[in-house]
Each structure stands twice: as structure tokens, then as C-alpha cells.
Design a protein around this motif. Structure first.
Motif, PDB file in Angstrom:
ATOM      1  N   GLU A  73       2.307   1.790  -3.466  1.00  0.00           N
ATOM      2  CA  GLU A  73       1.275   2.319  -4.364  1.00  0.00           C
ATOM      3  C   GLU A  73       1.062   3.815  -4.120  1.00  0.00           C
ATOM      4  N   GLN A  74       1.040   4.224  -2.853  1.00  0.00           N
ATOM      5  CA  GLN A  74       0.868   5.636  -2.529  1.00  0.00           C
ATOM      6  C   GLN A  74       2.051   6.446  -3.046  1.00  0.00           C
ATOM      7  N   LEU A  75       3.250   5.945  -2.863  1.00  0.00           N
ATOM      8  CA  LEU A  75       4.436   6.652  -3.349  1.00  0.00           C
ATOM      9  C   LEU A  75       4.439   6.773  -4.870  1.00  0.00           C
ATOM     10  N   LYS A  76       3.947   5.740  -5.564  1.00  0.00           N
ATOM     11  CA  LYS A  76       3.842   5.812  -7.026  1.00  0.00           C
ATOM     12  C   LYS A  76       2.891   6.923  -7.448  1.00  0.00           C
ATOM     13  N   LYS A  77       1.782   7.071  -6.711  1.00  0.00           N
ATOM     14  CA  LYS A  77       0.824   8.134  -7.015  1.00  0.00           C
ATOM     15  C   LYS A  77       1.463   9.497  -6.783  1.00  0.00           C
ATOM     16  N   GLU A  78       2.218   9.622  -5.692  1.00  0.00           N
ATOM     17  CA  GLU A  78       2.832  10.902  -5.364  1.00  0.00           C
ATOM     18  C   GLU A  78       3.902  11.296  -6.373  1.00  0.00           C
ATOM     19  N   MET A 131       0.840  -1.206   0.000  1.00  0.00           N
ATOM     20  CA  MET A 131       0.000   0.000   0.000  1.00  0.00           C
ATOM     21  C   MET A 131       0.874   1.256   0.000  1.00  0.00           C
ATOM     22  N   GLU A 132       1.963   1.226   0.760  1.00  0.00           N
ATOM     23  CA  GLU A 132       2.855   2.375   0.818  1.00  0.00           C
ATOM     24  C   GLU A 132       3.523   2.617  -0.537  1.00  0.00           C
TER      25      GLU A 132
END
Length: 69
Positions: free
Chosen positions: A16-21, A13-14
Motif C-alpha cells: 500500500e505504501q509503495l502504491k502511494k509512492e 502495508m508495504e
């Protein structure tokens, strides 16, 4: 919720969030700060916290007093 997930799932999940950021475009604060300041100054006339609320439109105005004998 987080306590129900395994360490692997949390790390996924982390990531995936970093990829979005990473996909977010970044702008220098020297530019965005001025834009924010200009926006706030332009909207100041409509801000009820700065301007106040007319008494006749104030939903929080006390309707009357309460007297206990």
C-alpha cells in the motif's frame, strides 16, 4: 505495533505504501534543487537562527543570576 502484525499484514502495508509512492510525481533534482535554494535564500532574512533574536524578545534570556551562599 509491527510486532503484533503477521508477515502477510506487514507485506500488505508495504505494498500500500509503495502504491502511494508510485502516484507521487517526480521532478529532476536539477529543477527542485534550484527551487529549494531560492526559497531558502528568500527566507534567510526571517530566520532567527541566521539573524539572531532581539534581546527583548528572547524567551530564553536569563532573567537573573542565582547566588548560593
Amino acid at each position: 505495533m509491527a510486532q503484533d502484525l503477521s508477515e502477510k499484514e506487514l507485506l500488505k502495508m508495504e505494498v500500500e505504501q509503495l502504491k502511494k509512492e508510485v502516484r507521487n510525481t517526480r521532478a529532476p533534482i536539477s529543477k527542485t534543487g534550484k527551487e529549494i535554494k531560492d526559497f531558502v535564500e528568500a527566507q534567510a532574512g526571517n530566520d532567527p537562527l541566521l539573524k539572531g533574536i532581539p534581546e527583548d524578545k528572547n524567551p530564553f534570556k536569563e532573567k537573573g543570576t542565582c547566588v548560593i551562599n
